[in-house]
Write a protein that holds these residues in place. Structure first.
Motif, PDB file in Angstrom:
ATOM      1  N   LYS A  24       0.867  -1.176   0.000  1.00 22.51           N
ATOM      2  CA  LYS A  24       0.000   0.000   0.000  1.00 22.51           C
ATOM      3  C   LYS A  24       0.906   1.230   0.000  1.00 22.51           C
ATOM      4  N   PHE A  65       0.511   2.427   5.210  1.00 24.71           N
ATOM      5  CA  PHE A  65       0.875   2.911   3.886  1.00 24.71           C
ATOM      6  C   PHE A  65       2.317   3.406   3.866  1.00 24.71           C
ATOM      7  N   TRP A  86       1.433   5.656  -0.970  1.00 27.18           N
ATOM      8  CA  TRP A  86       0.732   6.927  -1.114  1.00 27.18           C
ATOM      9  C   TRP A  86       1.712   8.049  -1.419  1.00 27.18           C
TER      10      TRP A  86
END
Length: 285
Positions: free
Chosen positions: A123, A149, A125
């Motif tokens: 994950k 993340f 970002w």
């Protein structure tokens, strides 16, 4: 000062949405109905540099939540449930988690919800302009990290599976951060299939000079208010040229712009449903 027709319409939009028919039932629809009509865009990414091991790997991008501006934690919980139900292999968030970080009351709810997202390939970002705005930079980094993340801030990483890999890169926010295109993208191998995350889509006109195959962006909200024949009425800086959907920038680079989830500046969506995107990887080797 001379106003273009488009500028005039934008001024009328801000002064009274009723001038564009968003009054009565239309106002109710734009304020309360369409912002809740979560949709998904489905794309297939086909490229000779995608390793065969990644055939049918599912990548999900979501963007522009804007918690705190007419978007609640309960709505965020529902979004996460929808994304997880897709059984993603890789999850990518392209910025703007909270609308005004300096005024938002952060607690453990957001990291707990983010931790409900699971993806075997990770994950990741990047910062959006609202994530940097209002002294929110460190707050957002802590929240996203606690939610599992990994931040890509002017850096790249290898996404590996069955002994093969492709490159995932991320730039700092164009408006309020310090994006380093040359330092981040100038060292990427032309032989590696590369996905770039950058919040503002219009930077694609510069990104095309580097060996990037796919750019994923948000920021535009798709314009939020779209009028037939006139298009998007509300476009922020660096999202005025590429507002929504798929764009072929060059022989190598393809840009995908997400309409995002929440709203900002005005709590309306009209002919511009919120969305998350699903990309299925396919090798044509």
């Amino acid at each position: 000062m001379f106003l273009t027709r488009r500028s005039f319409i934008k001024k009328m939009l801000y002064s009274g949405l009723g001038l564009l028919g968003l009054s009565g039932g239309g106002y109710y629809y734009a304020h309360y109905i369409e912002p809740e009509m979560l949709s998904k865009k489905i794309h297939t990414l086909t490229h000779s540099n995608i390793p065969r091991s990644f055939n049918n790997i599912k990548v999900i991008q979501f963007s522009d939540i804007h918690l705190g501006f007419h978007y609640t934690v309960d709505q965020f919980q529902t979004l996460v449930q929808n994304i997880q139900a897709e059984k993603p292999d890789l999850i990518l968030f392209t910025g703007d988690l909270v609308d005004k970080p300096h005024r938002y009351s952060f607690n453990s709810d957001i990291p707990n919800i983010l931790n409900q997202l699971n993806a075997p390939l990770g994950k990741y970002w990047i910062y959006g302009n609202h994530d940097h705005g209002g002294y929110g930079t460190e707050k957002l980094e802590a929240v996203m990290s606690n939610g599992g993340f990994t931040l890509l801030k002017n850096e790249s990483t290898q996404i590996s599976y069955n002994g093969e890999s492709f490159t995932l890169a991320g730039l700092d926010d164009v408006m309020l951060g310090k994006p380093d295109l040359e330092g981040t993208l100038g060292i990427i191998s032309e032989q590696s299939f590369t996905i770039l995350l950058v919040h503002e889509p219009d930077i694609a006109d510069t990104v095309k000079n580097y060996p990037i195959d796919v750019q994923l962006s948000g920021h535009s909200h798709g314009g939020q208010i779209r009028i037939p024949l006139l298009g998007a009425m509300v476009t922020p800086p660096y999202a005025e040229k590429y507002v929504d959907g798929k764009h072929t920038i060059s022989d190598q680079l393809t840009l995908y712009v997400s309409r995002g989830i929440g709203t900002t500046r005005m709590p309306y969506r009209f002919l511009c449903k919120p969305e998350y995107s699903i990309f299925t990887l396919q090798s044509n080797q």
